[in-house]
Scaffold this active site. Structure first.
Site, mmCIF file in Angstrom:
data_model
loop_
_atom_site.group_PDB
_atom_site.id
_atom_site.type_symbol
_atom_site.label_atom_id
_atom_site.label_comp_id
_atom_site.label_asym_id
_atom_site.label_seq_id
_atom_site.Cartn_x
_atom_site.Cartn_y
_atom_site.Cartn_z
ATOM 1 N N HIS A 195 12.107 -5.176 -8.721
ATOM 2 C CA HIS A 195 13.035 -4.059 -8.515
ATOM 3 C C HIS A 195 13.581 -3.570 -9.852
ATOM 4 O O HIS A 195 13.839 -2.383 -10.026
ATOM 5 C CB HIS A 195 14.202 -4.497 -7.613
ATOM 6 C CG HIS A 195 13.915 -4.250 -6.170
ATOM 7 N ND1 HIS A 195 14.533 -4.934 -5.158
ATOM 8 C CD2 HIS A 195 13.091 -3.370 -5.580
ATOM 9 C CE1 HIS A 195 14.082 -4.495 -3.998
ATOM 10 N NE2 HIS A 195 13.203 -3.548 -4.228
ATOM 11 N N ARG A 302 3.835 0.692 3.430
ATOM 12 C CA ARG A 302 3.765 -0.770 3.534
ATOM 13 C C ARG A 302 4.780 -1.185 4.589
ATOM 14 O O ARG A 302 5.980 -0.996 4.394
ATOM 15 C CB ARG A 302 4.112 -1.409 2.187
ATOM 16 C CG ARG A 302 3.086 -1.139 1.095
ATOM 17 C CD ARG A 302 3.395 -1.956 -0.151
ATOM 18 N NE ARG A 302 2.273 -1.990 -1.077
ATOM 19 C CZ ARG A 302 2.181 -1.217 -2.158
ATOM 20 N NH1 ARG A 302 3.131 -0.375 -2.452
ATOM 21 N NH2 ARG A 302 1.126 -1.305 -2.951
ATOM 22 N N ARG A 338 0.060 1.387 7.172
ATOM 23 C CA ARG A 338 -0.793 0.206 7.014
ATOM 24 C C ARG A 338 -0.263 -0.903 7.894
ATOM 25 O O ARG A 338 0.941 -1.191 7.887
ATOM 26 C CB ARG A 338 -0.806 -0.245 5.561
ATOM 27 C CG ARG A 338 -1.723 -1.448 5.352
ATOM 28 C CD ARG A 338 -1.781 -1.858 3.921
ATOM 29 N NE ARG A 338 -0.554 -2.501 3.496
ATOM 30 C CZ ARG A 338 -0.358 -2.935 2.253
ATOM 31 N NH1 ARG A 338 -1.287 -2.769 1.342
ATOM 32 N NH2 ARG A 338 0.766 -3.525 1.919
ATOM 33 N N GLU A 439 -10.348 -3.317 -0.609
ATOM 34 C CA GLU A 439 -9.636 -4.117 -1.620
ATOM 35 C C GLU A 439 -10.261 -5.491 -1.813
ATOM 36 O O GLU A 439 -9.753 -6.312 -2.554
ATOM 37 C CB GLU A 439 -8.148 -4.218 -1.288
ATOM 38 C CG GLU A 439 -7.804 -4.613 0.108
ATOM 39 C CD GLU A 439 -6.292 -4.584 0.368
ATOM 40 O OE1 GLU A 439 -5.502 -4.395 -0.558
ATOM 41 O OE2 GLU A 439 -5.920 -4.767 1.539
ATOM 42 N N ASN A 462 -5.150 -2.872 -6.589
ATOM 43 C CA ASN A 462 -4.375 -4.066 -6.979
ATOM 44 C C ASN A 462 -5.110 -5.337 -6.548
ATOM 45 O O ASN A 462 -5.302 -6.264 -7.325
ATOM 46 C CB ASN A 462 -2.980 -4.049 -6.352
ATOM 47 C CG ASN A 462 -2.249 -2.756 -6.614
ATOM 48 O OD1 ASN A 462 -2.619 -2.012 -7.508
ATOM 49 N ND2 ASN A 462 -1.225 -2.471 -5.827
ATOM 50 N N ASP A 463 -5.506 -5.345 -5.279
ATOM 51 C CA ASP A 463 -6.238 -6.519 -4.797
ATOM 52 C C ASP A 463 -7.705 -6.491 -5.221
ATOM 53 O O ASP A 463 -8.287 -7.538 -5.498
ATOM 54 C CB ASP A 463 -6.148 -6.612 -3.269
ATOM 55 C CG ASP A 463 -4.869 -7.300 -2.843
ATOM 56 O OD1 ASP A 463 -4.527 -8.327 -3.465
ATOM 57 O OD2 ASP A 463 -4.203 -6.820 -1.910
ATOM 58 N N CYS A 510 -4.946 3.985 -3.240
ATOM 59 C CA CYS A 510 -3.503 3.770 -3.132
ATOM 60 C C CYS A 510 -3.034 2.586 -3.976
ATOM 61 O O CYS A 510 -1.880 2.191 -3.907
ATOM 62 C CB CYS A 510 -3.098 3.587 -1.670
ATOM 63 S SG CYS A 510 -3.857 2.155 -0.905
#
Ligand code: PEP
Ligand code: MG
Length: 581
Positions: A195, A302, A338, A439, A462-463, A510
């Site tokens: 964050h 998400r 998702r 992914e 990312n994955d 994404c």
């Protein structure tokens, strides 16, 4: 001595300033044994510390100017909520009573318990919420040991020429130093998905995080440059370097200001190709920023936030209301929801306590695998999504697909839920599109086949990078291997885009790569036309789209695809990013 330090950046921003090193250190907690007659005073001391920590946050919150976007307040609100939560307010007091120990020790015990819960969550975004707990616990600990808060340390001094160098910064501390006009900051710890990093990005504070050893290597008063693009810190730069960066910083600022005017302009390339730019949404609060940036829809919602920090799973009704609200707020723009992307955590694990913990959660029963095992969990979410689809355009997206059979099974579940809704005369979109995230390397390699079974695909870099390069994306130690330009990654992206084109279905991206402006032209040249990213990157990506001619990119992008040497690949990337079209 000129020196360069590497870390993670929160944006491409540049800052020049003088280092203010805050020698705050890790708190060492000692265990003290109490006699029973000391317990009551100790629990009171603990609760008073929590109240004081709360008051510190409220004080910071009260100093935020009124015209500040609501999302900034939400970072402090989250921490205030945590301070009022029984897990942090009551549980340590109980530990003091049961174990007859001091408050600092009890809080440390409770922190360890909470960390263990988070360790079982196989989702990097949610895992980074550990940082929030650590920040809140730290604030209480520092009050307990009587340490001066950072807000008090910095006082009312003007920090506009200062770059703060510190161990770590909580969101509230970032707001504090922002109000003192800090030029930038460097932390030794903290992840790029925390964050704090997100907040620094939205407040446009140049920052490098996770620069190990910074507090020892940088001297107080030393001249420092933060180069967000290169993710590095330059200490004691020479006159020429300073002048060069000053120029670059001015150019960066000018560009940022010009971006705001692009909000309502189309994302169209110089050769008239319309590009879709959507937003990733992790929490409903993100929608405000997404709309402010003029997104064309939500390319990734998400949904994990609905399942976290609670004992019970969210009901179908609660999920339906949440999705319907989001769809309504998006006023006709598509929302890609998702389905749950959790690993083994205690809520989702309930009723499975006899199952052994996965030894490698990233490769275990997570995301769609978990949903296919737990029909009631999956059907509640599918019913909620389908019911919300009567209120606006929704697409369903499935994470972690690795076999065609999984897509088939998901379709069967959707059909079963649809049949039940029809019987109950509940409205839903009969043509709701079903997409798979690409992914897992297997999905990209078999994208030709997968494309026959779904309505759209979305590349989760990312994955995809984590699994292809075998690097844990939340492990600092192997961060240096995380390379979106690796030839294997580029080949898998290209395969997926080509497969989508051949099958005539939409392919979007994404993962973080979609919002990283270093890769915008490269991705356009590879054939990507739909991007979904953090709202804060959207206008910058749009401006690059509008300054790009895709036709002229095919040759240089092919050169990058076939380049045999990593340094040369980055040189070629630099060439396409700096060429005028
Ligand atoms: C991804 O893996 O690229 C992605 C977008 O999903 P998440 O980051 O939520 O795993
Ligand atoms: Mg993912």
């Amino acid at each position: 001595m000129v020196m360069q330090l590497a870390g993670n950046s929160v944006s491409n921003a540049i800052a020049l300033g003088t280092a203010t090193v805050i020698p705050r250190d890790h708190i060492h907690i000692n265990q003290t044994r109490l006699s029973t007659d000391q317990v009551s005073a100790e629990t009171s001391r603990y609760k008073a510390a929590v109240e004081k920590a709360k008051q510190q946050l409220i004080d910071i919150s009260n100093t935020i100017p009124e015209d500040t976007p609501a999302d900034i307040y939400s970072f402090i609100d989250t921490h205030l909520l945590m301070l009022g939560d029984p897990t942090l307010y009551e549980a340590p007091a109980q530990i003091i009573e049961q174990e007859l120990c001091n408050a600092e020790w009890a809080l440390q015990q409770q922190h360890d318990i909470l960390l263990r819960v988070f360790e079982e969550i196989d989702d990097p975004y949610l895992q980074t919420r550990r940082d929030d707990i650590a920040h809140v616990v730290n604030r209480i600990q520092r009050v307990l040991i009587g340490e001066t808060s950072l807000t008090d340390i910095v006082g009312d001094k003007d920090f506009s020429t200062q770059i703060i160098v510190i161990d770590d910064l909580s969101p509230a501390e970032i707001i504090s130093i922002h109000q003192r006009g800090v030029a930038g900051f460097i932390t030794e710890f903290g992840g790029p998905l925390s964050h704090s990093a997100i907040l620094a990005h939205s407040l446009r504070i140049p920052a490098i995080i996770g620069a190990h050893g910074a507090r020892h290597l940088l001297q107080p008063g030393e001249s420092v440059v933060i180069d967000g693009e290169k993710r590095s810190v330059i200490a004691s730069p020479c006159k020429r370097t300073k002048a060069w960066y000053r120029n670059k910083a001015r150019e960066y600022k000018r560009r940022k200001n010009a971006l705001a005017s692009l909000r309502d302009e189309p994302a169209i390339t110089l050769d008239k190709q319309l590009i879709t730019l959507q937003a990733n949404v992790e929490l409903p609060e993100d929608i405000r920023a997404a709309k402010k940036a003029g997104c064309a829809g939500i390319g990734l919602l998400r949904t994990e936030y609905l399942y976290m920090n609670r004992e019970q799973l969210p009901s179908e009704e609660e999920q339906f209301n949440a999705y319907r609200n989001i769809v309504r707020r998006m006023k006709g723009a598509p929302v890609t929801i998702r389905t749950l992307d959790l690993g083994a955590d205690k809520q989702v694990d309930s009723g499975r306590s006899d199952m052994p913990l996965p030894s490698n959660p990233a490769l275990g029963l997570r995301a769609v695998r978990l949903c296919l095992q737990d029909q009631s969990l999956f059907h509640a979410q599918l019913r909620a999504i389908l019911r919300a689809s009567a209120y606006g355009p929704i697409r369903i997206m499935i994470p972690m697909i690795s076999t065609v059979n999984e897509i088939r099974q998901v379709r069967t579940h959707i059909q079963t839920v649809q049949a039940a809704l029809r019987r109950e005369r509940i409205r839903f979109d009969e043509n709701i599109p079903l997409g798979t995230m690409i992914e897992v390397p297997a999905a990209a390699i078999a994208a030709n086949l997968f494309a026959e079974y779904c309505d759209f695909m979305s590349i989760g870099t990312n994955d995809l990078i984590q699994y292809t390069l075998a690097i844990d994306r939340v492990d600092d130690a192997v961060n240096y291997l995380y390379d979106p330009m690796h030839p294997a990654i580029l080949a898998l992206i290209k395969m997926t885009l080509d497969a989508g084109k051949k099958a005539g279905i939409h392919v979007s991206m994404c993962g973080e790569m979609a919002g990283d402006t270093r890769f915008t032209r490269l991705l356009l040249g590879l054939g990507l036309t739909e991007f979904s990213m953090q709202a804060s990157s959207l206008l910058e990506v749009k401006s690059i789209v509008r300054e790009t001619s895709i036709e002229t990119l095919s040759r240089p992008v092919r050169k990058i695809l076939y380049s045999k040497d990593s340094a040369r690949t980055y040189d070629l990337l630099h060439d396409i990013n700096t060429r005028s079209m």
